[in-house]
Design a protein around this motif. Structure first.
Motif, PDB file in Angstrom:
ATOM      1  N   LEU A   1      -7.445  73.383  32.942  1.00 25.94           N
ATOM      2  CA  LEU A   1      -6.732  74.645  32.798  1.00 25.94           C
ATOM      3  C   LEU A   1      -7.265  75.452  31.613  1.00 25.94           C
ATOM      4  O   LEU A   1      -7.585  74.893  30.565  1.00 25.94           O
ATOM      5  CB  LEU A   1      -5.232  74.375  32.584  1.00 25.94           C
ATOM      6  CG  LEU A   1      -4.514  73.600  33.683  1.00 25.94           C
ATOM      7  CD1 LEU A   1      -3.086  73.296  33.252  1.00 25.94           C
ATOM      8  CD2 LEU A   1      -4.531  74.359  34.989  1.00 25.94           C
ATOM      9  N   THR A   2      -7.307  76.756  31.811  1.00 26.48           N
ATOM     10  CA  THR A   2      -7.659  77.640  30.702  1.00 26.48           C
ATOM     11  C   THR A   2      -6.472  77.713  29.746  1.00 26.48           C
ATOM     12  O   THR A   2      -5.359  77.290  30.077  1.00 26.48           O
ATOM     13  CB  THR A   2      -7.978  79.064  31.208  1.00 26.48           C
ATOM     14  OG1 THR A   2      -6.774  79.629  31.756  1.00 26.48           O
ATOM     15  CG2 THR A   2      -9.086  79.054  32.254  1.00 26.48           C
ATOM     16  N   ASP A   3      -6.699  78.273  28.575  1.00 26.01           N
ATOM     17  CA  ASP A   3      -5.610  78.434  27.610  1.00 26.01           C
ATOM     18  C   ASP A   3      -4.478  79.272  28.204  1.00 26.01           C
ATOM     19  O   ASP A   3      -3.295  78.963  28.021  1.00 26.01           O
ATOM     20  CB  ASP A   3      -6.121  79.081  26.322  1.00 26.01           C
ATOM     21  CG  ASP A   3      -6.994  78.140  25.504  1.00 26.01           C
ATOM     22  OD1 ASP A   3      -6.962  76.916  25.763  1.00 26.01           O
ATOM     23  OD2 ASP A   3      -7.703  78.628  24.600  1.00 26.01           O
ATOM     24  N   GLU A   4      -4.833  80.331  28.914  1.00 30.84           N
ATOM     25  CA  GLU A   4      -3.823  81.193  29.533  1.00 30.84           C
ATOM     26  C   GLU A   4      -3.034  80.435  30.604  1.00 30.84           C
ATOM     27  O   GLU A   4      -1.811  80.553  30.677  1.00 30.84           O
ATOM     28  CB  GLU A   4      -4.487  82.422  30.156  1.00 30.84           C
ATOM     29  CG  GLU A   4      -3.493  83.380  30.777  1.00 30.84           C
ATOM     30  CD  GLU A   4      -4.164  84.577  31.434  1.00 30.84           C
ATOM     31  OE1 GLU A   4      -3.635  85.038  32.461  1.00 30.84           O
ATOM     32  OE2 GLU A   4      -5.216  85.024  30.931  1.00 30.84           O
ATOM     33  N   GLU A   5      -3.714  79.646  31.416  1.00 28.50           N
ATOM     34  CA  GLU A   5      -3.029  78.852  32.442  1.00 28.50           C
ATOM     35  C   GLU A   5      -2.106  77.811  31.810  1.00 28.50           C
ATOM     36  O   GLU A   5      -1.000  77.580  32.297  1.00 28.50           O
ATOM     37  CB  GLU A   5      -4.043  78.161  33.351  1.00 28.50           C
ATOM     38  CG  GLU A   5      -4.801  79.106  34.258  1.00 28.50           C
ATOM     39  CD  GLU A   5      -5.957  78.448  34.980  1.00 28.50           C
ATOM     40  OE1 GLU A   5      -6.272  78.889  36.106  1.00 28.50           O
ATOM     41  OE2 GLU A   5      -6.560  77.494  34.427  1.00 28.50           O
ATOM     42  N   GLN A   6      -2.546  77.216  30.716  1.00 29.62           N
ATOM     43  CA  GLN A   6      -1.709  76.247  30.010  1.00 29.62           C
ATOM     44  C   GLN A   6      -0.433  76.915  29.505  1.00 29.62           C
ATOM     45  O   GLN A   6       0.659  76.356  29.644  1.00 29.62           O
ATOM     46  CB  GLN A   6      -2.474  75.636  28.835  1.00 29.62           C
ATOM     47  CG  GLN A   6      -3.593  74.712  29.240  1.00 29.62           C
ATOM     48  CD  GLN A   6      -4.364  74.196  28.039  1.00 29.62           C
ATOM     49  OE1 GLN A   6      -3.816  74.070  26.954  1.00 29.62           O
ATOM     50  NE2 GLN A   6      -5.638  73.904  28.229  1.00 29.62           N
ATOM     51  N   GLU A   7      -0.581  78.086  28.945  1.00 29.57           N
ATOM     52  CA  GLU A   7       0.571  78.820  28.424  1.00 29.57           C
ATOM     53  C   GLU A   7       1.543  79.185  29.542  1.00 29.57           C
ATOM     54  O   GLU A   7       2.756  78.994  29.412  1.00 29.57           O
ATOM     55  CB  GLU A   7       0.098  80.080  27.689  1.00 29.57           C
ATOM     56  CG  GLU A   7       1.200  80.892  27.067  1.00 29.57           C
ATOM     57  CD  GLU A   7       1.943  80.157  25.962  1.00 29.57           C
ATOM     58  OE1 GLU A   7       3.166  80.386  25.832  1.00 29.57           O
ATOM     59  OE2 GLU A   7       1.328  79.358  25.248  1.00 29.57           O
ATOM     60  N   ARG A   8       1.011  79.713  30.634  1.00 30.24           N
ATOM     61  CA  ARG A   8       1.873  80.092  31.763  1.00 30.24           C
ATOM     62  C   ARG A   8       2.571  78.882  32.363  1.00 30.24           C
ATOM     63  O   ARG A   8       3.762  78.937  32.694  1.00 30.24           O
ATOM     64  CB  ARG A   8       1.054  80.808  32.843  1.00 30.24           C
ATOM     65  CG  ARG A   8       0.722  82.234  32.505  1.00 30.24           C
ATOM     66  CD  ARG A   8       0.251  83.060  33.690  1.00 30.24           C
ATOM     67  NE  ARG A   8      -0.296  82.323  34.804  1.00 30.24           N
ATOM     68  CZ  ARG A   8      -1.574  82.309  35.178  1.00 30.24           C
ATOM     69  NH1 ARG A   8      -2.457  83.000  34.497  1.00 30.24           N
ATOM     70  NH2 ARG A   8      -1.968  81.629  36.223  1.00 30.24           N
ATOM     71  N   LEU A   9       1.851  77.794  32.520  1.00 31.44           N
ATOM     72  CA  LEU A   9       2.426  76.575  33.080  1.00 31.44           C
ATOM     73  C   LEU A   9       3.530  76.034  32.175  1.00 31.44           C
ATOM     74  O   LEU A   9       4.617  75.692  32.643  1.00 31.44           O
ATOM     75  CB  LEU A   9       1.338  75.520  33.284  1.00 31.44           C
ATOM     76  CG  LEU A   9       1.776  74.171  33.842  1.00 31.44           C
ATOM     77  CD1 LEU A   9       2.439  74.324  35.199  1.00 31.44           C
ATOM     78  CD2 LEU A   9       0.574  73.238  33.931  1.00 31.44           C
ATOM     79  N   GLY A  10       3.252  75.975  30.890  1.00 34.26           N
ATOM     80  CA  GLY A  10       4.260  75.500  29.941  1.00 34.26           C
ATOM     81  C   GLY A  10       5.508  76.363  29.964  1.00 34.26           C
ATOM     82  O   GLY A  10       6.629  75.855  29.980  1.00 34.26           O
ATOM     83  N   GLN A  11       5.322  77.671  30.002  1.00 34.37           N
ATOM     84  CA  GLN A  11       6.469  78.588  30.024  1.00 34.37           C
ATOM     85  C   GLN A  11       7.250  78.450  31.332  1.00 34.37           C
ATOM     86  O   GLN A  11       8.488  78.460  31.322  1.00 34.37           O
ATOM     87  CB  GLN A  11       6.009  80.035  29.829  1.00 34.37           C
ATOM     88  CG  GLN A  11       7.162  80.995  29.627  1.00 34.37           C
ATOM     89  CD  GLN A  11       8.007  80.630  28.418  1.00 34.37           C
ATOM     90  OE1 GLN A  11       7.502  80.459  27.315  1.00 34.37           O
ATOM     91  NE2 GLN A  11       9.311  80.502  28.613  1.00 34.37           N
ATOM     92  N   ALA A  12       6.557  78.302  32.441  1.00 35.05           N
ATOM     93  CA  ALA A  12       7.242  78.141  33.728  1.00 35.05           C
ATOM     94  C   ALA A  12       8.085  76.865  33.755  1.00 35.05           C
ATOM     95  O   ALA A  12       9.222  76.871  34.238  1.00 35.05           O
ATOM     96  CB  ALA A  12       6.225  78.117  34.870  1.00 35.05           C
ATOM     97  N   LEU A  13       7.550  75.783  33.199  1.00 34.61           N
ATOM     98  CA  LEU A  13       8.309  74.527  33.166  1.00 34.61           C
ATOM     99  C   LEU A  13       9.512  74.640  32.228  1.00 34.61           C
ATOM    100  O   LEU A  13      10.592  74.126  32.534  1.00 34.61           O
ATOM    101  CB  LEU A  13       7.400  73.367  32.762  1.00 34.61           C
ATOM    102  CG  LEU A  13       6.361  72.966  33.817  1.00 34.61           C
ATOM    103  CD1 LEU A  13       5.381  71.959  33.244  1.00 34.61           C
ATOM    104  CD2 LEU A  13       7.029  72.425  35.063  1.00 34.61           C
ATOM    105  N   LEU A  14       9.341  75.320  31.103  1.00 35.77           N
ATOM    106  CA  LEU A  14      10.473  75.550  30.198  1.00 35.77           C
ATOM    107  C   LEU A  14      11.543  76.415  30.856  1.00 35.77           C
ATOM    108  O   LEU A  14      12.748  76.138  30.732  1.00 35.77           O
ATOM    109  CB  LEU A  14       9.999  76.202  28.897  1.00 35.77           C
ATOM    110  CG  LEU A  14       9.230  75.315  27.933  1.00 35.77           C
ATOM    111  CD1 LEU A  14       8.675  76.150  26.769  1.00 35.77           C
ATOM    112  CD2 LEU A  14      10.124  74.206  27.402  1.00 35.77           C
TER     113      LEU A  14
END
Length: 111
Positions: free
Chosen positions: A42-55
């Motif tokens: 995952l790119t940094d942006e994908e990591q951020e979006r994924l983390g936020q979606a799970l939160l």
């Protein structure tokens, strides 16, 4: 013979089941996310979006449980599901113990 259904209990039961299933799916998604993170997929942006979606999903589930008074019933159902899964895994990992409990018969395919 008439069937009497308590609509409130039915709604809470169904909502408890749905929330519990979504929590199970959430755990699977989190496991997959960790594997992807560790694999560098995952790119940094994908990591951020994924983390936020799970939160966000976690927050929504907690809110639903609190709003409908389901926290305890979801926890009880999760414990019950965990017990079933533990039993199935134990039977798969320890077929001889399962056979002993069945009077010495081995499950099909394990003979």
């Amino acid at each position: 013979m008439t069937l009497t259904i308590d609509e409130h209990s039915l709604k809470n039961g169904v909502l408890t089941l749905v929330v519990t299933l979504v929590e199970v799916i959430q755990e699977a998604l989190e496991g997959q996310a960790v594997r992807r993170l560790e694999g560098g997929e995952l790119t940094d942006e994908e990591q951020e979006r994924l983390g936020q979606a799970l939160l966000d999903l976690d927050d929504a589930l907690e809110s639903i449980k609190a709003d409908h008074g389901l926290t305890a019933s979801v926890a009880d159902l999760r414990r019950g599901l965990d017990d079933v899964v533990d039993d199935v895994v134990d039977r798969l990992v320890n077929p001889s113990r399962w056979a002993d409990a069945q009077g010495g018969e081995t499950p099909r395919g394990d003979a």
